[in-house]
Design an enzyme around this catalytic site. Structure first.
Site, PDB file in Angstrom:
ATOM      1  N   THR A 345       0.846  -1.182   0.000  1.00 28.50           N
ATOM      2  CA  THR A 345       0.000   0.000   0.000  1.00 28.50           C
ATOM      3  C   THR A 345       0.886   1.237   0.000  1.00 28.50           C
ATOM      4  O   THR A 345       2.006   1.191   0.484  1.00 28.50           O
ATOM      5  CB  THR A 345      -0.897   0.026   1.262  1.00 28.50           C
ATOM      6  OG1 THR A 345      -1.582  -1.211   1.392  1.00 28.50           O
ATOM      7  CG2 THR A 345      -1.917   1.143   1.199  1.00 28.50           C
ATOM      8  N   GLY A 428      -1.931  -4.411   5.774  1.00 28.71           N
ATOM      9  CA  GLY A 428      -3.293  -4.925   5.745  1.00 28.71           C
ATOM     10  C   GLY A 428      -3.917  -4.834   7.123  1.00 28.71           C
ATOM     11  O   GLY A 428      -4.559  -3.855   7.484  1.00 28.71           O
TER      12      GLY A 428
END
Length: 531
Positions: A345, A428
């Protein structure tokens, strides 16, 4: 190991790669606003941080419009293909959706459309000026960073198995080294097409048709109709109060509400009276995380396919009930088993001199996503859809045209009805936990945003590739705390003092005098620029 924390009055940009931050700063100085800069930063990250993000992935934007005096959300996540079904995978003898390869790329990439939506509604500069820097880095190349090289080494197997990845990230049969020039010619051509024709070039027309043709030829499931029908959604953010401030998160299918539930639970504890480096602090944090994750995992999916009782989950009375279930006297760990999550990310934040603020995050899900590139496109497709369940009774069961449970969750805090904190992180399971660490660092322990990001962090649960459902703690003189936690029933793993497993966070804080403070995580390649 604290980075310098820049201050400014005119603007601030914080991103996980210094080149992207520089681009955002340039856009602001050229007369662009925070929304323009956010699109330019996002596009640049899609080039210089290819292991974490790309135009084959999704994005979420949490935006404060100074003109409208409100926080607005943009959900740029893609839906599963219309031909996708659980039976299709089961007929192939699969008990779950593959993590990698063309069969893991079953959701439409949403990020390009999100750029277009944000820009057309709020942008000021011409579209081509926002995409041009990304094209330059793709065409002319950039040095392989420390973080990129580390992930290239980790994923060498997947890089070797895809023709395009091998051509881009390898030289003479070996991985490119740290500092070597990385050129992405096919991606540059795709971005140049987007710069010329806008979002429609990606979702309709010859390029899209060629991309789908390549996907289908390789055994994939996405269709032209899937791309033609894709649209981002403007959404109403969720929020809760914490000690007088209002914390905002994206609504489902984002996991953002889990962080709001955690903060509601924490209101019932005197956190400032618990030392930040104590075993008691980590015990409380992990127990709060477990409570929130139980309800996240029970309900989170696409709200178009199931009722999610958000109002009940975020009620103060519900949080009080959960707080009473946490044992502090005696200290005792409760059981919980989490699902493995991806962790690739890229989070960034931008604030301009007009008071506009953009907190945004983007991802391919796993590192290098599906590790699959449709030939001739240069686009690494995400494997976000691999998180769907093939169990029809599971809340996140795979169905056509459905958005999956999404880990992406940009955060924002308003104080006195104006932006006070922008924050987010890679990871996550770690995203709500790192935001929890940063928020409590600033709001309870009096840290600056840079100090809060640099605090020792933890991550509870199973990030992708991890078999154990454990509490991982950065070991900065925390051995004795870890021993106590194990005595109380926690399964503890001490990791290195600045370990990448806890993600890479960025943030911006704006004080009541309008001074902006920017922070980038010393665990990564990020940079904050202000003036």
């Amino acid at each position: 190991m604290n980075n310098i924390m820049p201050m400014g009055h005119q603007g601030m940009v914080a991103s996980p790669h210094y080149m992207a931050s520089t681009v955002g700063s340039f856009v602001l100085r050229e007369g662009g606003n925070a929304f323009d800069a956010a699109v330019a930063v996002s596009a640049t990250l899609a080039v210089v941080y290819p292991h974490m993000t790309g135009i084959g992935g999704d994005s979420f934007f949490l935006m404060y419009s100074a003109k409208d005096r409100k926080v607005i959300g943009l959900n740029g996540s893609g839906r599963s293909g219309r031909e996708v079904s659980s039976s299709l995978f089961k007929d192939k003898g699969l008990s779950r959706i593959p993590d990698r390869g063309v069969l893991s790329a079953i959701t439409v990439p949403g990020m390009v459309d999100a750029w277009w939506e944000a820009w057309t509604r709020f942008g000021r500069l011409p579209w081509d000026k926002l995409i041009a820097p990304a094209i330059q880095y793709a065409e002319q190349g950039f040095p392989v960073s420390r973080d990129l090289y580390r992930w290239m080494c980790k994923d060498e197997q997947w890089i070797r198995e895809d023709k395009t990845l091998k051509e881009v990230f390898m030289d003479g049969g070996r991985l490119k080294s740290e500092g070597s020039r990385l050129v992405q010619s096919e991606l540059a051509a795709t971005l140049r097409l987007l710069m010329k024709e806008g979002r429609d070039a990606f979702y309709k027309g010859p390029f899209m048709e060629a991309m789908v043709l390549a996907i289908r030829a390789d055994g994939g499931l996405l269709t032209e109709e899937d791309f033609l029908s894709h649209r981002s959604n403007w959404v109403e953010p969720l929020s809760t109060t914490y000690k007088g401030d209002r914390i905002y998160q994206m609504p489902p299918n984002s996991q953002g509400f889990s962080l709001l539930l955690m903060m509601n639970i924490l209101e019932h504890f005197d956190l400032a009276g618990i030392p930040r480096d104590s075993a008691a602090f980590y015990h409380l944090m992990v127990e709060v995380v477990k409570k929130a994750f139980q309800y996240r995992d029970r309900y989170l999916t696409d709200p178009d396919f199931a009722h999610i009782p958000v109002d009940q989950l975020l009620s103060k009375d519900f949080a009080r009930q959960l707080s009473e279930q946490i044992s502090l006297t005696p200290m005792e760990a409760s059981p919980f088993l989490s699902s493995p999550m991806g962790q690739d990310t890229a989070y960034a934040a931008v604030v301009d001199d007009e008071g506009n603020a953009v907190s945004f995050i983007q991802s391919l899900y796993y590192d290098f996503g599906s590790a699959y590139v449709p030939e001739g496109t240069g686009v690494i497709l995400q494997n976000r859809g691999s998180f769907f369940s093939l169990d029809a009774e599971h809340p996140n069961a795979l169905l056509p045209n459905k958005r999956t449970f999404h880990t992406l969750m940009p955060g924002m805090v308003l104080r006195g009805e104006k932006p006070y904190l922008l924050l987010g992180t890679q990871g996550g399971e770690g995203q709500p936990q790192t935001q929890l660490s940063i928020l409590t660092g600033v709001l309870d322990y009096g840290c600056t945003i840079q100090e809060a990001i640099a605090l020792p962090r933890w991550v509870y649960g199973r990030t992708w590739g991890q078999a154990s459902d454990s509490l991982k703690m950065e070991n900065r003189n925390l051995q004795s705390a870890a021993e106590k936690l194990m005595q109380w029933g926690h399964r503890v793993e001490l990791v290195s003092g600045w370990d990448g497993i806890v993600g890479q966070a960025q943030g911006i804080c704006i004080d009541t005098n309008g001074v902006m403070y920017g922070a980038a995580d010393p665990r990564g390649d990020g940079l904050a620029i202000g003036w």
